[in-house]
Design a protein around this motif. Structure first.
Motif, PDB file in Angstrom:
ATOM      1  N   ILE A 103       0.827  -1.198   0.000  1.00 44.02           N
ATOM      2  CA  ILE A 103       0.000   0.000   0.000  1.00 44.02           C
ATOM      3  C   ILE A 103       0.869   1.258   0.000  1.00 44.02           C
ATOM      4  N   VAL A 104       1.987   1.241   0.698  1.00 42.14           N
ATOM      5  CA  VAL A 104       2.902   2.387   0.695  1.00 42.14           C
ATOM      6  C   VAL A 104       3.396   2.638  -0.728  1.00 42.14           C
ATOM      7  N   LEU A 105       3.821   1.584  -1.408  1.00 39.83           N
ATOM      8  CA  LEU A 105       4.306   1.726  -2.776  1.00 39.83           C
ATOM      9  C   LEU A 105       3.194   2.206  -3.704  1.00 39.83           C
ATOM     10  N   ALA A 106       2.018   1.626  -3.582  1.00 35.79           N
ATOM     11  CA  ALA A 106       0.900   2.018  -4.450  1.00 35.79           C
ATOM     12  C   ALA A 106       0.552   3.495  -4.275  1.00 35.79           C
ATOM     13  N   LEU A 107       0.477   3.950  -3.045  1.00 40.14           N
ATOM     14  CA  LEU A 107       0.151   5.356  -2.795  1.00 40.14           C
ATOM     15  C   LEU A 107       1.220   6.294  -3.348  1.00 40.14           C
ATOM     16  N   ALA A 108       2.468   5.922  -3.194  1.00 38.51           N
ATOM     17  CA  ALA A 108       3.554   6.763  -3.699  1.00 38.51           C
ATOM     18  C   ALA A 108       3.552   6.836  -5.221  1.00 38.51           C
ATOM     19  N   VAL A 109       3.313   5.707  -5.865  1.00 40.22           N
ATOM     20  CA  VAL A 109       3.291   5.692  -7.335  1.00 40.22           C
ATOM     21  C   VAL A 109       2.110   6.512  -7.850  1.00 40.22           C
ATOM     22  N   VAL A 110       0.953   6.360  -7.219  1.00 36.56           N
ATOM     23  CA  VAL A 110      -0.213   7.151  -7.633  1.00 36.56           C
ATOM     24  C   VAL A 110       0.053   8.642  -7.423  1.00 36.56           C
ATOM     25  N   ALA A 111       0.579   8.992  -6.257  1.00 35.33           N
ATOM     26  CA  ALA A 111       0.841  10.408  -5.964  1.00 35.33           C
ATOM     27  C   ALA A 111       1.842  11.004  -6.951  1.00 35.33           C
ATOM     28  N   SER A 112       2.939  10.306  -7.189  1.00 31.54           N
ATOM     29  CA  SER A 112       3.933  10.852  -8.119  1.00 31.54           C
ATOM     30  C   SER A 112       3.392  10.884  -9.539  1.00 31.54           C
ATOM     31  N   GLY A 113       2.605   9.888  -9.922  1.00 35.46           N
ATOM     32  CA  GLY A 113       2.010   9.881 -11.245  1.00 35.46           C
ATOM     33  C   GLY A 113       1.056  11.028 -11.465  1.00 35.46           C
ATOM     34  N   VAL A 114       0.235  11.327 -10.455  1.00 33.94           N
ATOM     35  CA  VAL A 114      -0.684  12.458 -10.550  1.00 33.94           C
ATOM     36  C   VAL A 114       0.101  13.771 -10.635  1.00 33.94           C
ATOM     37  N   LEU A 115       1.141  13.910  -9.847  1.00 30.45           N
ATOM     38  CA  LEU A 115       1.957  15.115  -9.895  1.00 30.45           C
ATOM     39  C   LEU A 115       2.624  15.304 -11.258  1.00 30.45           C
ATOM     40  N   VAL A 116       3.144  14.229 -11.827  1.00 25.22           N
ATOM     41  CA  VAL A 116       3.760  14.318 -13.153  1.00 25.22           C
ATOM     42  C   VAL A 116       2.700  14.668 -14.204  1.00 25.22           C
ATOM     43  N   LEU A 118      -0.073  16.336 -13.789  1.00 31.69           N
ATOM     44  CA  LEU A 118      -0.420  17.751 -13.630  1.00 31.69           C
ATOM     45  C   LEU A 118       0.710  18.657 -14.143  1.00 31.69           C
ATOM     46  N   ALA A 119       1.940  18.259 -13.907  1.00 33.55           N
ATOM     47  CA  ALA A 119       3.090  19.047 -14.371  1.00 33.55           C
ATOM     48  C   ALA A 119       3.151  19.097 -15.892  1.00 33.55           C
ATOM     49  N   VAL A 120       2.795  17.998 -16.543  1.00 33.48           N
ATOM     50  CA  VAL A 120       2.790  17.952 -18.007  1.00 33.48           C
ATOM     51  C   VAL A 120       1.652  18.794 -18.565  1.00 33.48           C
ATOM     52  N   LEU A 121       0.499  18.728 -17.919  1.00 35.27           N
ATOM     53  CA  LEU A 121      -0.672  19.442 -18.418  1.00 35.27           C
ATOM     54  C   LEU A 121      -0.609  20.951 -18.171  1.00 35.27           C
ATOM     55  N   ARG A 122       0.167  21.358 -17.218  1.00 32.08           N
ATOM     56  CA  ARG A 122       0.224  22.790 -16.850  1.00 32.08           C
ATOM     57  C   ARG A 122       1.047  23.574 -17.829  1.00 32.08           C
TER      58      ARG A 122
END
Length: 122
Positions: A103-116, A118-122
């Motif tokens: 669960i720690v890994l899954a949450l981190a991958v989701v969080a970093s993926g969402v941040l990336v 958003l960074a691409v779309l901005r």
């Protein structure tokens, strides 16, 4: 020549119960090592994301990098605790505890993926 349990680290694990089947202990150790390799990949990914300075919104890219790097630092610690809990449970003949690493890994991958994203779309 067998090593005395009092000389093995951590003593809080090896002084408990009786020796489990060596195959299970070795599988538990391989799982710990796999989580450690995963942590190394997270750190490398976080460093690469920031070092490459890709054309994306820098604050979000940095945040994604930090999520990956911090997770990579914490994951081996969590995996060590998990290894200890599983080894102790096997030695005492108890049910295996719930592993927190997934669960720690899954949450981190989701969080970093969402941040990336958003960074691409901005």
């Amino acid at each position: 020549m067998s090593e005395h349990p009092d000389r093995r680290f951590p003593r809080s694990v090896f002084r408990q119960g009786s020796e489990p089947d060596v195959r299970f202990s070795l599988a538990n150790e391989r799982t710990f090592l796999a989580w450690t390799r995963t942590a190394l990949a997270l750190i490398a990914g976080g460093v690469a994301l920031e070092a490459l300075a890709l054309d994306m919104y820098a604050p979000l890219r940095l945040a994604a990098s930090l999520v990956l790097i911090i997770t990579g630092i914490l994951l081996p610690i969590i995996a060590w605790v998990e290894w200890s809990r599983v080894e102790r449970a096997m030695r005492l003949g108890r049910p295996l505890p719930h592993p927190p690493t997934g669960i720690v890994l899954a949450l981190a991958v989701v969080a970093s993926g969402v941040l990336v994203l958003l960074a691409v779309l901005r």
